[in-house]
Design a protein around this motif. Structure first.
Motif, short mmCIF file in Angstrom:
data_model
loop_
_atom_site.label_atom_id
_atom_site.label_comp_id
_atom_site.label_asym_id
_atom_site.label_seq_id
_atom_site.Cartn_x
_atom_site.Cartn_y
_atom_site.Cartn_z
N GLN A 92 14.57 11.88 -2.71
CA GLN A 92 14.18 12.24 -4.07
C GLN A 92 12.72 12.67 -4.11
OE1 GLN A 92 16.46 12.14 -6.64
NE2 GLN A 92 17.97 11.49 -5.13
N GLY A 93 12.36 13.37 -5.17
CA GLY A 93 10.96 13.70 -5.37
C GLY A 93 10.21 12.48 -5.89
N PRO A 94 8.90 12.50 -5.79
CA PRO A 94 8.10 11.38 -6.31
C PRO A 94 8.32 11.18 -7.80
CG PRO A 94 6.77 12.81 -4.91
CD PRO A 94 8.07 13.52 -5.15
N PHE B 7 -0.92 19.80 -2.43
CA PHE B 7 -1.10 20.89 -3.39
C PHE B 7 -1.20 22.21 -2.64
CE2 PHE B 7 -2.57 22.94 -7.20
CZ PHE B 7 -3.49 23.88 -6.77
N TYR C 91 8.04 21.83 -3.88
CA TYR C 91 8.30 21.44 -5.26
C TYR C 91 7.59 22.39 -6.22
CZ TYR C 91 9.64 16.84 -3.37
OH TYR C 91 10.24 15.81 -2.68
N LEU D 62 3.07 6.31 -3.46
CA LEU D 62 2.04 7.32 -3.26
C LEU D 62 0.97 7.20 -4.33
CD1 LEU D 62 4.54 10.22 -2.65
CD2 LEU D 62 2.94 9.37 -0.94
N GLN E 136 8.50 7.04 -4.43
CA GLN E 136 9.42 8.02 -3.86
C GLN E 136 10.46 7.33 -3.01
OE1 GLN E 136 7.77 11.18 -1.37
NE2 GLN E 136 9.44 12.54 -1.96
N PHE F 235 8.43 15.72 -10.58
CA PHE F 235 8.96 16.32 -9.37
C PHE F 235 10.48 16.29 -9.44
CE2 PHE F 235 5.33 16.71 -6.44
CZ PHE F 235 4.39 15.94 -7.08
N GLY F 236 11.11 17.44 -9.16
CA GLY F 236 12.56 17.45 -9.00
C GLY F 236 12.89 17.14 -7.56
N LEU G 8 8.54 4.64 -0.76
CA LEU G 8 7.19 5.08 -0.39
C LEU G 8 6.37 5.15 -1.67
CD1 LEU G 8 5.31 6.21 1.90
CD2 LEU G 8 6.09 8.50 1.18
N PHE H 191 6.75 9.48 -11.25
CA PHE H 191 5.48 9.06 -11.82
C PHE H 191 5.56 7.62 -12.35
CE2 PHE H 191 1.54 9.47 -13.99
CZ PHE H 191 1.68 8.99 -15.28
N PRO I 179 2.83 14.56 -0.93
CA PRO I 179 2.85 15.99 -1.22
C PRO I 179 1.45 16.60 -1.11
CG PRO I 179 4.09 14.78 -2.88
CD PRO I 179 3.37 13.76 -2.05
N PHE J 171 -2.79 13.81 -2.74
CA PHE J 171 -2.02 12.61 -2.44
C PHE J 171 -2.51 11.93 -1.16
CE2 PHE J 171 1.64 12.45 -5.34
CZ PHE J 171 1.47 13.65 -5.99
N GLY J 172 -2.40 10.62 -1.16
CA GLY J 172 -2.63 9.85 0.04
C GLY J 172 -1.38 9.81 0.90
N PRO J 173 -1.46 9.14 2.05
CA PRO J 173 -0.32 9.09 2.97
C PRO J 173 0.79 8.16 2.51
CG PRO J 173 -2.11 7.80 3.82
CD PRO J 173 -2.64 8.49 2.61
N GLU K 273 -3.44 19.53 -10.35
CA GLU K 273 -3.91 19.72 -8.98
C GLU K 273 -4.30 18.34 -8.48
OE1 GLU K 273 -6.88 22.69 -8.49
OE2 GLU K 273 -7.30 22.15 -6.41
N GLN K 274 -3.36 17.65 -7.90
CA GLN K 274 -3.59 16.29 -7.44
C GLN K 274 -3.55 16.24 -5.92
OE1 GLN K 274 -1.32 13.28 -9.48
NE2 GLN K 274 -1.89 14.06 -11.49
N TYR L 295 2.86 6.98 -7.75
CA TYR L 295 4.20 7.50 -7.72
C TYR L 295 5.06 6.65 -6.80
CZ TYR L 295 2.06 11.70 -9.66
OH TYR L 295 1.36 12.57 -10.45
N TYR M 164 3.85 22.29 -4.74
CA TYR M 164 3.46 21.32 -3.73
C TYR M 164 4.37 21.45 -2.52
CZ TYR M 164 0.36 18.67 -6.85
OH TYR M 164 -0.67 18.28 -7.67
N ARG N 140 4.55 2.41 2.71
CA ARG N 140 6.00 2.22 2.83
C ARG N 140 6.31 0.76 2.58
NH1 ARG N 140 10.18 5.31 2.42
NH2 ARG N 140 9.22 6.83 3.83
#
Lengths: 116, 111
Positions: A41-43, B46, B87, A90, A37, B101-102, A88, A45, B44, A107-109, A104-105, A35, B36, A112
């Motif tokens: 904004q949201g991430p 979960f 989210y 992800l 980001q 994601f919004g 960023l 895909f 994010p 995420f890593g840190p 159900e994912q 992703y 999330y 950047r």
């Protein structure tokens, strides 16, 4: 158990250069997603890989590519960097299979990336 | 893919219960509802996922009415550390389905 790991943490590149970002999923997870980001904004895909095959692609130019290795780790490559690629990045892993839980994912840190 | 609508921001105080509602009028039969949480400069996390009725875990509860056109994330007794962006996502659980994601809901918890 270790979570999703990404490297490097931070990266500064110049316009036109190429970058490779790396991700190791949670042990036992065979799916990796990428992703982007940007601030506020949201991430968004970019890709999903499962069992070393591309299973989904977002609306990103061909400058973005990825692959998944036999150990399920993954690389995201971006060519001909633009200022707008600063973000960023992800990586997320998930258990995808007979009882699919793609949403159900984990995420890593993130990495950047700054393009100057 | 079902589109979701949630409030841009919410404010609360420590110790209160916070309910964030998400609208998803075009949810499909195979879609799940997933929430999330994201802190600044982190990926994010979960929180919870459900299909219908109520789901509860150690962090939150998710309430889904029979028509599934909306859902409510309930955070009991919030603390300052619950300040984050939340989210709401809707989609099936199949490989390759992109998580959309919004902008999320920015929750600010004050003392």
């Amino acid at each position: 158990d270790a979570g999703v790991t990404q490297s490097p943490t931070h990266l500064i590149k110049t316009r036109g250069q190429h970058v490779t970002l790396r991700c190791s999923p949670i042990s036992g997870h065979k799916s990796v997603s990428w992703y982007q980001q940007v601030l506020g904004q949201g991430p968004q895909f970019i890709f999903q890989y499962y069992e070393k095959e591309e299973r989904g692609r977002g609306n990103f130019p061909d400058r973005f590519s990825a692959r998944q290795f036999p150990n399920y780790s993954s690389e995201l490559n971006v060519n001909a960097l633009l200022l707008g690629d600063s973000a960023l990045y992800l990586c997320a892993s998930s258990l995808v299979g007979a009882t699919s839980t793609n949403y159900e994912q984990y995420f890593g840190p993130g990495t950047r990336l700054t393009v100057t | 893919l079902a589109k979701t609508t949630q409030p841009i921001s919410m404010d609360s105080y420590e110790g209160q219960e916070v309910n964030i509602t998400c609208s998803h009028n075009n949810i499909a039969t195979n879609d799940y509802i997933t929430w999330y949480q994201q802190f600044p400069s982190q990926g994010p996390r979960f929180i919870i996922q459900g299909y219908k009725t109520k789901v509860t875990n150690e962090v939150a509860s998710l309430f889904i009415p029979a028509d599934r056109k909306s859902s409510t994330l309930s955070l009991p007794r919030v603390s300052l550390s619950d300040t984050a962006v939340y989210y709401c996502l809707v989609g099936d659980n199949q490989a390759g389905t992109a998580l959309i994601f919004g902008k999320g809901t920015t929750l600010s918890v004050s003392s």
